[in-house]
Enzyme design. Structure first.
Site, PDB file in Angstrom:
ATOM      1  N   ASP A 122      17.344   1.136 -42.623  1.00 15.68           N
ATOM      2  CA  ASP A 122      17.076   2.156 -41.617  1.00 15.68           C
ATOM      3  C   ASP A 122      15.685   2.720 -41.863  1.00 15.68           C
ATOM      4  OD1 ASP A 122      18.682   3.772 -39.410  1.00 15.68           O
ATOM      5  OD2 ASP A 122      17.316   5.155 -40.412  1.00 15.68           O
ATOM      6  N   TYR A 149      11.744  12.981 -36.966  1.00 19.97           N
ATOM      7  CA  TYR A 149      13.015  13.306 -37.641  1.00 19.97           C
ATOM      8  C   TYR A 149      12.822  14.415 -38.670  1.00 19.97           C
ATOM      9  CZ  TYR A 149      15.274   9.475 -35.289  1.00 19.97           C
ATOM     10  OH  TYR A 149      15.800   8.669 -34.311  1.00 19.97           O
TER      11      TYR A 149
HETATM   12  O1  CP3 Z   1      18.063  -3.989 -36.046  1.00 17.19           O
HETATM   13  C1  CP3 Z   1      18.900  -4.210 -36.935  1.00 17.19           C
HETATM   14  O2  CP3 Z   1      19.947  -4.856 -36.725  1.00 17.19           O
HETATM   15  C2  CP3 Z   1      18.621  -3.744 -38.357  1.00 17.19           C
HETATM   16  C3  CP3 Z   1      19.111  -2.460 -38.657  1.00 17.19           C
HETATM   17  C4  CP3 Z   1      18.445  -1.168 -38.196  1.00 17.19           C
HETATM   18  C5  CP3 Z   1      19.154   0.063 -38.263  1.00 17.19           C
HETATM   19  N1  CP3 Z   1      18.308   1.061 -37.947  1.00 17.19           N
HETATM   20  C6  CP3 Z   1      20.571   0.186 -38.648  1.00 17.19           C
HETATM   21  C7  CP3 Z   1      21.319   1.390 -38.257  1.00 17.19           C
HETATM   22  C8  CP3 Z   1      17.158  -0.876 -37.771  1.00 17.19           C
HETATM   23  C9  CP3 Z   1      16.006  -1.813 -37.484  1.00 17.19           C
HETATM   24  C10 CP3 Z   1      17.082   0.545 -37.625  1.00 17.19           C
HETATM   25  C11 CP3 Z   1      15.847   1.261 -37.251  1.00 17.19           C
HETATM   26  C12 CP3 Z   1      15.946   2.635 -36.764  1.00 17.19           C
HETATM   27  N2  CP3 Z   1      16.692   3.667 -37.263  1.00 17.19           N
HETATM   28  C13 CP3 Z   1      15.161   3.146 -35.712  1.00 17.19           C
HETATM   29  C14 CP3 Z   1      14.147   2.358 -34.950  1.00 17.19           C
HETATM   30  C15 CP3 Z   1      14.802   1.490 -33.941  1.00 17.19           C
HETATM   31  C16 CP3 Z   1      15.269   2.220 -32.721  1.00 17.19           C
HETATM   32  O3  CP3 Z   1      16.481   2.184 -32.460  1.00 17.19           O
HETATM   33  O4  CP3 Z   1      14.423   2.795 -32.023  1.00 17.19           O
HETATM   34  C17 CP3 Z   1      15.474   4.503 -35.540  1.00 17.19           C
HETATM   35  C18 CP3 Z   1      14.905   5.437 -34.519  1.00 17.19           C
HETATM   36  C19 CP3 Z   1      16.450   4.824 -36.543  1.00 17.19           C
HETATM   37  C20 CP3 Z   1      17.079   6.147 -36.799  1.00 17.19           C
HETATM   38  C21 CP3 Z   1      18.527   6.038 -36.594  1.00 17.19           C
HETATM   39  N3  CP3 Z   1      19.406   5.529 -37.539  1.00 17.19           N
HETATM   40  C22 CP3 Z   1      19.263   6.341 -35.427  1.00 17.19           C
HETATM   41  C23 CP3 Z   1      18.699   6.945 -34.161  1.00 17.19           C
HETATM   42  C24 CP3 Z   1      20.597   5.985 -35.683  1.00 17.19           C
HETATM   43  C25 CP3 Z   1      21.716   5.924 -34.690  1.00 17.19           C
HETATM   44  C26 CP3 Z   1      22.725   6.967 -34.695  1.00 17.19           C
HETATM   45  C27 CP3 Z   1      23.965   6.374 -34.061  1.00 17.19           C
HETATM   46  O5  CP3 Z   1      24.975   6.342 -34.739  1.00 17.19           O
HETATM   47  O6  CP3 Z   1      23.867   5.908 -32.895  1.00 17.19           O
HETATM   48  C28 CP3 Z   1      20.663   5.499 -37.011  1.00 17.19           C
HETATM   49  C29 CP3 Z   1      21.846   4.985 -37.722  1.00 17.19           C
HETATM   50  C30 CP3 Z   1      21.924   3.513 -37.845  1.00 17.19           C
HETATM   51  N4  CP3 Z   1      20.887   2.691 -38.208  1.00 17.19           N
HETATM   52  C31 CP3 Z   1      23.077   2.729 -37.671  1.00 17.19           C
HETATM   53  C32 CP3 Z   1      22.718   1.394 -37.926  1.00 17.19           C
HETATM   54  C33 CP3 Z   1      23.593   0.177 -37.932  1.00 17.19           C
HETATM   55  C34 CP3 Z   1      24.449   3.261 -37.314  1.00 17.19           C
HETATM   56  C35 CP3 Z   1      25.095   3.741 -38.559  1.00 17.19           C
HETATM   57  C36 CP3 Z   1      26.488   3.253 -38.731  1.00 17.19           C
HETATM   58  O7  CP3 Z   1      26.800   2.079 -38.426  1.00 17.19           O
HETATM   59  O8  CP3 Z   1      27.282   4.071 -39.246  1.00 17.19           O
END
Ligand code: CP3
Length: 355
Positions: free
Chosen positions: A87, A162
């Protein structure tokens, strides 16, 4: 004479014909390279099963789990690249920032960073703090065989959003208040975050990733003028700081149609495009660069006829760019049917890459 091989060069596989890397370098690959942002994650039942009982951040520091989750979409969909499961907040946590990823919300920061004192106290990342991530990269480069691995980091602006807001934000008002109201502190904050992103990416590159993507997901909230003044120098520090690695650098944001040229200038070989800007229009904004995108993630809910039409259009429009990597315009939505993703990959692969 003994050849001098740097540890990083020694570890990286040579994948001269991998379609993703060929397109990212501006060449014509033998099939349309496809991967999906957020391809590893909640759309997959095998991901939900593996993650059950493990918090997101704990998963990100567990090399075996990172490896397995990263491999899942490659096995299931036959995509042309893996993206490291991690992440954008992982390097902040590793450096010591008190922050959690709350299910359904996203990153939440215990003490938001809103003034000069907080910025001065913000730690910078040291590579050894992300050894677990580097271990995962080393495991993955073995497991992946000929499939390239994409490493990534959050760009300074998106990380700052963030940290300053304390969590996800629609309008980024506190972030912009700091940016406009105290530019000296703002630039100190972004400089710190650029160093952390650079250190995180260098650790991944040393461990063997084949390309990197810098996610500036929320940069589209800025005007071109403000982007150039308040963000571009810092994203340039990150991307240009990696030029010597010799691997493709992708730079992506959402709603950035007006910023594509500037995002390229930061030092991108590939510019990510969301679903709002057609790829032929994007290609004209970034001459000489490859483009990546731009299927609307919601189109995966609209049925196969719509999907085939959209994929065909995007591949045709992508041919006008120096190179085209097929992807979504943003991440896979959690309720997406995984079988639709698999069929989309197969359909894109059935189309010709010839110009
Ligand atoms: O792309 C992939 O498959 C690789 C994994 C990946 C994650 N986050 C896993 C994740 C990547 C590349 C990210 C990048 C990320 N994280 C970004 C940039 C990409 C984008 O979407 O614009 C941003 C802004 C984040 C910050 C973040 N982390 C957010 C907004 C969230 C989502 C909250 C939600 O639950 O919808 C996360 C959590 C997150 N990152 C999850 C995953 C699989 C969900 C957590 C879970 O499964 O419990």
């Amino acid at each position: 004479m003994t050849e001098l091989i740097t540890p990083a060069a020694a570890r990286r596989r040579s994948l001269p014909t991998a379609p993703f890397l060929v397109a990212a370098r501006g060449g014509v690959p033998d099939r349309v390279p496809v991967w999906f942002m957020r391809q590893a994650g909640r759309s997959l039942p095998e991901y939900r099963a593996l993650r059950a009982g493990t918090a997101m951040l704990a998963a990100c520091f567990d090399p075996a789990m990172v490896t397995e989750v990263t491999l899942q979409p490659v096995r299931r969909h036959g995509v042309d690249a893996a993206i490291l499961f991690s992440d954008i907040v992982v390097p902040l946590v590793a450096a010591g920032v008190d922050l959690d990823i709350v299910p359904g919300t996203g990153p939440v920061v215990a003490a938001p960073v809103r003034d000069a004192k907080a910025v001065a106290a913000l730690p910078r990342l040291h590579a050894h703090q992300v050894d677990a991530v580097a271990d995962a990269v080393r495991l993955l480069t073995v497991e992946l065989g000929r499939t390239p691995l994409i490493g990534f980091a959050g760009a300074p602006f998106t990380l700052a959003s963030y940290l300053v807001e304390g969590g996800p934000s629609r309008n980024h008002e506190r972030t912009k208040a700091l940016m406009y109201g105290d530019p000296v502190t703002w630039h100190a904050l972004l400089d710190n975050l650029a160093d952390t992103a650079l250190e995180f990416l260098r650790a991944q590159i040393a461990a063997g990733v084949d390309a990197v993507q810098l996610f500036d997901s929320w940069a589209g909230a800025l005007s071109l003028r403000d982007y150039r003044e308040f963000v571009l120098p810092h994203s340039t520090k990150v991307l240009s700081g990696l030029a010597d690695a010799g691997i493709p650098r992708v730079h992506f944001g959402v709603g950035t149609g007006h910023l594509l040229g500037a995002m390229r200038e930061a030092g991108a070989d590939v510019v990510g495009v969301d679903w709002r800007t057609p790829l032929d229009v994007a290609a004209r904004a970034v001459p000489g660069a490859a483009v990546q995108g731009n299927l609307d993630p919601a189109a995966l809910f609209a049925g196969d006829d719509v999907l085939r039409r959209e994929v065909t259009r995007i591949v045709a429009e992508g041919r006008s760019a120096a190179g085209h990597v097929f992807n979504l315009g943003h991440g896979v939505l959690p309720d997406t049917d995984p079988d639709v993703i698999t069929r989309t990959v197969a359909f894109a692969h059935s189309l010709s890459t010839q110009r």
